[in-house]
Design a protein around this motif. Structure first.
Motif, short mmCIF file in Angstrom:
data_model
loop_
_atom_site.label_atom_id
_atom_site.label_comp_id
_atom_site.label_asym_id
_atom_site.label_seq_id
_atom_site.Cartn_x
_atom_site.Cartn_y
_atom_site.Cartn_z
N UNK A 1 0.80 -1.21 0.00
CA UNK A 1 0.00 0.00 0.00
C UNK A 1 0.83 1.26 0.00
N UNK A 2 0.14 2.37 0.08
CA UNK A 2 0.77 3.68 -0.03
C UNK A 2 0.74 4.44 1.29
N UNK A 3 1.81 5.15 1.57
CA UNK A 3 1.82 5.97 2.77
C UNK A 3 0.84 7.13 2.66
N UNK A 4 0.39 7.42 1.46
CA UNK A 4 -0.51 8.54 1.26
C UNK A 4 -1.98 8.17 1.43
N UNK A 5 -2.26 6.87 1.52
CA UNK A 5 -3.64 6.40 1.58
C UNK A 5 -4.03 6.00 2.99
N UNK A 6 -5.08 6.60 3.50
CA UNK A 6 -5.55 6.25 4.85
C UNK A 6 -5.98 4.80 4.93
N UNK A 7 -6.38 4.22 3.82
CA UNK A 7 -6.84 2.82 3.82
C UNK A 7 -5.72 1.84 4.12
N UNK A 8 -4.48 2.26 3.99
CA UNK A 8 -3.35 1.34 4.12
C UNK A 8 -2.67 1.41 5.48
N UNK A 9 -3.26 2.15 6.41
CA UNK A 9 -2.71 2.22 7.75
C UNK A 9 -3.42 1.25 8.66
N UNK A 10 -2.67 0.73 9.62
CA UNK A 10 -3.18 -0.37 10.42
C UNK A 10 -3.72 0.10 11.78
N UNK A 11 -3.21 1.19 12.29
CA UNK A 11 -3.63 1.67 13.60
C UNK A 11 -3.83 3.18 13.54
N UNK A 12 -4.81 3.63 14.32
CA UNK A 12 -5.15 5.05 14.33
C UNK A 12 -5.29 5.57 15.75
N UNK A 13 -4.90 6.82 15.92
CA UNK A 13 -5.19 7.51 17.16
C UNK A 13 -6.60 8.10 17.10
N UNK A 14 -7.02 8.69 18.19
CA UNK A 14 -8.41 9.14 18.31
C UNK A 14 -8.65 10.52 17.70
N UNK A 15 -7.62 11.24 17.36
CA UNK A 15 -7.79 12.57 16.77
C UNK A 15 -7.69 13.68 17.80
N UNK A 16 -7.12 14.78 17.36
CA UNK A 16 -7.03 15.97 18.21
C UNK A 16 -7.42 17.18 17.35
N UNK A 17 -8.24 18.06 17.90
CA UNK A 17 -8.80 19.16 17.13
C UNK A 17 -7.87 20.36 17.13
N UNK A 18 -7.59 20.85 15.94
CA UNK A 18 -6.83 22.08 15.75
C UNK A 18 -7.75 23.11 15.11
N UNK A 19 -7.91 24.23 15.76
CA UNK A 19 -8.74 25.31 15.24
C UNK A 19 -7.89 26.56 15.12
N UNK A 20 -7.83 27.10 13.91
CA UNK A 20 -7.02 28.28 13.65
C UNK A 20 -7.96 29.42 13.28
#
Length: 125
Positions: A104-123
């Motif tokens: 897979x590709x490092x650019x594709x979210x589909x090819x990653x195996x583990x994810x963090x929960x996300x952190x919100x950035x507001x500018x």
């Protein structure tokens, strides 16, 4: 591998933030690591990635020269230093891990195996 992202917040345009993503279980040393972001109403998009060795980094064009990805394998952590933030950087930022040598590709979210929960950035402008 369990990933925990942190460091998001509300900042003004031109400010800086540093995101962190730490593994609470397992080791990240054999994973390529990346940051993706998802703005309101948009799909999750690639921001930056770093190879498992740390020798190679990749950035989406809109953040080149402003964002820097790095990793500290001793701390099991990946960072995203974000400078000169713009309102269009507003999004939830996710860290992700992709097994070394996996397909897979490092650019594709589909090819990653583990994810963090996300952190919100507001500018704000």
């Amino acid at each position: 591998v369990q990933l925990q992202a942190s460091g998001g917040g509300l900042v003004q345009a031109g400010d800086s933030l540093r995101l962190s993503c730490a593994a609470s279980e397992g080791t990240l040393s054999t994973y390529s690591l990346a940051w993706f972001r998802q703005a309101p109403g948009k799909d999750r998009a690639f921001v930056s990635a770093i190879s498992w060795s740390g020798d190679y980094t990749h950035y989406v064009g809109s953040v080149k020269g402003r964002f820097t990805i790095s990793r500290d394998n001793a701390k099991n952590t990946v960072y995203l230093q974000m400078n000169s933030l713009k309102p269009e950087d507003t999004a939830v930022y996710f860290c992700a891990a992709k097994r070394r040598y996996s397909a897979g590709s490092i650019y594709s979210s589909n090819d990653y195996h583990y994810w963090g929960q996300g952190t919100l950035v507001t500018v704000s402008s």
